[in-house]
Design an enzyme around this catalytic site. Structure first.
Site, PDB file in Angstrom:
ATOM      1  N   GLU A 124      27.797  10.599   5.412  1.00  0.00           N
ATOM      2  CA  GLU A 124      28.582  10.710   6.640  1.00  0.00           C
ATOM      3  C   GLU A 124      27.740  11.210   7.801  1.00  0.00           C
ATOM      4  OE1 GLU A 124      28.563  14.036   7.547  1.00  0.00           O
ATOM      5  OE2 GLU A 124      27.649  14.426   5.606  1.00  0.00           O
ATOM      6  N   GLU A 140      24.362  12.722   5.870  1.00  0.00           N
ATOM      7  CA  GLU A 140      23.897  11.337   5.966  1.00  0.00           C
ATOM      8  C   GLU A 140      23.907  10.597   4.631  1.00  0.00           C
ATOM      9  OE1 GLU A 140      20.027  11.083   7.788  1.00  0.00           O
ATOM     10  OE2 GLU A 140      20.581  12.378   9.475  1.00  0.00           O
TER      11      GLU A 140
END
Length: 346
Positions: free
Chosen positions: A172, A315
């Site tokens: 994310e 991420e």
């Protein structure tokens, strides 16, 4: 409102003894490969005991903005979310480097960053809005957005399933999303806010105290509405957390393995397990984040992380780095000689 259902088959334990025998009869002392043996057993349960292989692994990064970020809970403004998404698309972020290194195919999904990247190739549009509302003042989103996001995630996972993918990893990007994740954690695990709210991007002590106060306010104003996972997402979630939750459930529905990344992804995992407990057996936890509270989340889910590197980047970085370990577990199960194959008597 009708909640989206996920028909997840419980992982079968019918062949556990046979799988364990295959592992135990490899040319090694019993248990000598440690956690790799537990991982191989999980892979064989999910993908089948006869030559289970990881195929077409995909890493999905879900990006969205959070209204609470405008109230001083991070060292970075919301604009950084969009800037990092552009960095992902251009191949310059840590997740790009790690995916290239380990052989993950990376996909970036806009779930609701502040401004859409019009005319930019390399991003999947699954926008639910231009960032959520500030959760300490009002609900993050309408309940219908939660349902819409779940369905979008399911459709995206189905696309990859049709392309032969049997393992997805989830990451994310979203400035302010550790606040939402901490609020979700506090609600689902019935914990004090102070034990759930961490430093996120690296905030100082005063900012941390302010962040804890805002999360406490969010929990207080929504207290009567936090009755089920869907309402928790509507009140406290992020557009990317909604879609990660849906993606986990959809992947398990299709008998796919799911690598969970760090603090934010594990908050989504808590929600997914609450929606359908059968999803838990399909989850592999890539790493334990350095973010406060993540180890408590892992304990709650009875999860054993493959890596512990004091990372807190997000991420999907920890999930990406775990892929070679997962592939190694499958490889030893499939390719390592047994004692009888090698003509070794013990």
């Amino acid at each position: 409102m009708f909640a989206i259902g996920f028909d997840i088959t419980p992982v079968s334990h019918e062949f556990d003894d046979e799988i364990q025998s295959i592992i135990d009869n490899k040319t090694k002392p019993l248990g000598a490969l440690g956690e790799l043996e537990h991982l191989a057993k999980q892979i064989a349960r999910v993908l089948g005991k006869d030559q289970p292989k990881i195929s077409n692994p995909k890493l999905l990064v879900f990006a969205a903005d959070h209204g609470i970020s405008a109230f001083g809970v991070s060292i970075a403004p919301s604009e950084v979310t969009t800037q990092m998404v552009v960095n992902f698309i251009n191949g310059g972020a840590a997740i790009n480097v790690f995916c290239r290194q380990v052989g993950f195919d990376l996909e970036v999904i806009d779930c609701g960053i502040l401004k859409p990247l019009e005319g930019v190739d390399g991003i999947i549009d699954q926008r639910l809005g231009a960032g959520t509302a500030p959760i300490h003042r009002q609900a993050a989103m309408p309940l219908k957005s939660v349902m819409q996001g779940m369905e979008m995630a399911r459709e995206r996972v189905e696309y990859h399933h049709q392309q032969g993918c049997n393992l997805i990893a989830l990451g994310e990007m979203g400035i302010g999303n550790t606040s939402s994740a901490a609020a979700i954690m506090a609600t689902l695990m019935e914990m004090d806010c102070i034990d759930c709210v961490g430093r996120g991007t690296g905030i100082d002590a005063d900012t941390l105290k302010h962040k804890q106060t805002l999360v406490e306010q969010a929990l207080h104003i929504h207290e009567s509405e936090l009755t089920d996972p869907y309402n928790i997402l509507a009140c406290l979630g992020g557009f990317e957390i909604v879609q990660m939750t849906g993606a986990m459930l959809a992947a398990a529905e299709r008998n796919m393995l799911v690598i969970i990344d760090g603090f934010i992804a594990t908050a989504a995992a808590l929600l997914a397990v609450k929606i359908n407990p059968n999803v838990r057996d399909y989850m592999i936890f890539g790493h334990q984040s350095d973010e406060r509270g993540h180890c408590l989340m892992m304990e709650h889910l009875h999860a054993r992380p493959l890596l512990k590197l004091d990372m807190r980047l997000g991420e999907g970085s920890g999930a990406a780095l775990s892929l070679p370990i997962i592939q190694a577990a499958a490889a030893f199960y499939n390719e390592m000689a047994s004692f009888s194959d090698a003509g070794i008597e013990i």
